[in-house]
Design an enzyme around this catalytic site. Structure first.
Site, PDB file in Angstrom:
ATOM      1  N   ASP A 139       8.504  11.125   6.098  1.00 17.43           N
ATOM      2  CA  ASP A 139       7.546  10.324   7.072  1.00 17.43           C
ATOM      3  C   ASP A 139       7.727  10.355   8.535  1.00 17.43           C
ATOM      4  OD1 ASP A 139       5.138   8.803   7.165  1.00 17.43           O
ATOM      5  OD2 ASP A 139       6.226   7.024   7.084  1.00 17.43           O
ATOM      6  N   CYS A 198     -10.914  -4.172   1.129  1.00 18.87           N
ATOM      7  CA  CYS A 198     -10.506  -4.038   2.288  1.00 18.87           C
ATOM      8  C   CYS A 198     -11.447  -5.002   3.264  1.00 18.87           C
ATOM      9  CB  CYS A 198     -10.971  -2.630   2.717  1.00 18.87           C
ATOM     10  SG  CYS A 198     -10.283  -2.258   4.207  1.00 18.87           S
ATOM     11  N   CYS A 236      -8.444  -0.111   9.830  1.00 23.03           N
ATOM     12  CA  CYS A 236      -7.399  -0.605   9.165  1.00 23.03           C
ATOM     13  C   CYS A 236      -6.342  -1.319   9.616  1.00 23.03           C
ATOM     14  CB  CYS A 236      -6.657   0.906   8.767  1.00 23.03           C
ATOM     15  SG  CYS A 236      -5.097   0.562   7.779  1.00 23.03           S
ATOM     16  N   CYS A 256      -5.150  -3.001  -0.542  1.00 22.60           N
ATOM     17  CA  CYS A 256      -5.668  -1.918  -1.289  1.00 22.60           C
ATOM     18  C   CYS A 256      -4.856  -1.277  -2.189  1.00 22.60           C
ATOM     19  CB  CYS A 256      -6.233  -0.768  -0.410  1.00 22.60           C
ATOM     20  SG  CYS A 256      -5.044   0.064   0.452  1.00 22.60           S
TER      21      CYS A 256
END
Length: 350
Positions: A132, A196, A212, A242
């Protein structure tokens, strides 16, 4: 090589990984057009780094041309309790499950390096490890390797692990046998889309990061749009909504790594205490935590948005105490929180 792959999976489990699959570096030809469309729509927001080195991010084979295999690995961090319950405790903050203890980047990378050293000792070759922090399309590679499939919330979902897991990769010059890619098993379910709070999914399998909550509380610098602030609730670092509602989590395995289990002081911490952290106290409290990377000012900004959403008049003094903070964004958040709390006390909308 089949025998080596079997030994590799056994060693990966011994190193703490919950799944191990293999694909080719060029197994994700669909990534370039998807990334291009994502960037063209501006869905990446302030994450300018996503628009950099796209030739690598789009094509893992270009990142290291000598690589012949990509070993994709998963580490479960499944929570023991439902993280959505914490959203009801409005006078406290909610930190995303993955960030409630040690930084997973460090833990997973160390395990990847141990596995890579074992592979070299066992069969030679060269290796590179990633978790990542490099331009690697890890979700797409994870799907190609069979770790899981990219769900409608764009995160990887596994039939064995649910969607609570970290992904790491080991690129190697060894030509290992490849696994079959995973198929999409979301079906007609849209729970992740419907829950969401900010409607950050323009369509299934698409994410507009600009809406987001994870992006807004972590990556976005400066004031958050006032229209979105009420939707943040008490989420002060990340969002798990989510992920939490995915039905495939019924098969999830609990985290084995103790350093990924939540610290007690980061499970619903009081907003009044967090708001008072100066830079030194912030760094001390979040030493070794992924929360530390956003810095004190952005963190306190998030806390003040949560204070404003708390509907708790007792926190008004906390917000007022930061009206003269040195940071402009913190001052703006404090002013907004005061206005919200006064409006709530008067029975008005903020």
């Amino acid at each position: 090589m089949d025998a080596l792959a079997d030994k590799l999976r056994a060693q990966a489990k011994a190193e703490g990984f919950d799944a191990c699959r293999i694909c080719a570096p060029d197994a994700v030809p669909h990534v370039p057009p998807r990334l291009e469309a994502f960037l063209e729509k501006g869905y990446h927001g302030q994450m300018d780094w996503l628009a950099e080195r796209t030739h690598w991010r789009s094509n893992p084979a270009a990142l290291w041309p000598e690589a012949r295999s990509v070993i994709m690995l998963a580490v479960s961090y499944t929570p023991e309790t439902d993280p959505l319950v914490a959203l009801e405790r409005k006078e406290t903050g909610t930190v995303s499950v993955y960030a409630q203890n040690k930084d997973y980047h460090d833990l997973v990378k160390k395990a990847l390096k141990r596995l890579a050293r074992w592979l070299i000792a066992e069969s030679g070759g060269e290796v590179k490890v990633f978790v990542d922090t490099a331009p690697v399309p890890e979700k797409a590679l994870g799907e190609a390797a069979g770790l899981g499939w990219q769900g409608k919330h764009t995160n990887l979902v596994s039939r064995e692990l649910g969607n609570w897991f970290f992904i790491g990769s080991v690129f190697t010059t060894l030509d290992l046998p490849k696994d079959e890619p995973e198929q999409d098993n979301c079906g007609s379910c849209r729970k992740c889309l419907d829950i969401c709070p900010t409607a950050a999914f323009p369509a299934p399998y698409q994410l507009d990061a600009r809406r987001c909550i994870s992006y807004l509380t972590i990556e976005h610098h400066g004031p958050v749009d006032e229209g979105l602030r009420p939707m943040l609730g008490n989420r002060i670092y990340g969002c798990d909504d989510c992920l939490a509602v995915c039905p495939w989590n019924k098969f999830a395995v609990e985290a084995r790594e103790m350093r990924l289990k939540p610290r007690e002081d980061l499970q619903s911490p009081p907003l009044a205490e967090l708001a008072m952290l100066d830079d030194t106290a912030f760094r001390e409290k979040f030493s070794g935590s992924p929360v530390k990377r956003i810095g004190r000012n952005r963190f306190v900004r998030n806390v003040l948005y949560a204070v404003g959403n708390s509907e708790n008049a007792g926190l008004l003094a906390t917000a007022k105490s930061l009206l003269n903070d040195e940071d402009e964004t913190v001052r703006d958040a404090a002013e907004w929180a005061c206005k919200r709390l006064k409006s709530a006390a008067n029975g008005q909308d903020g």
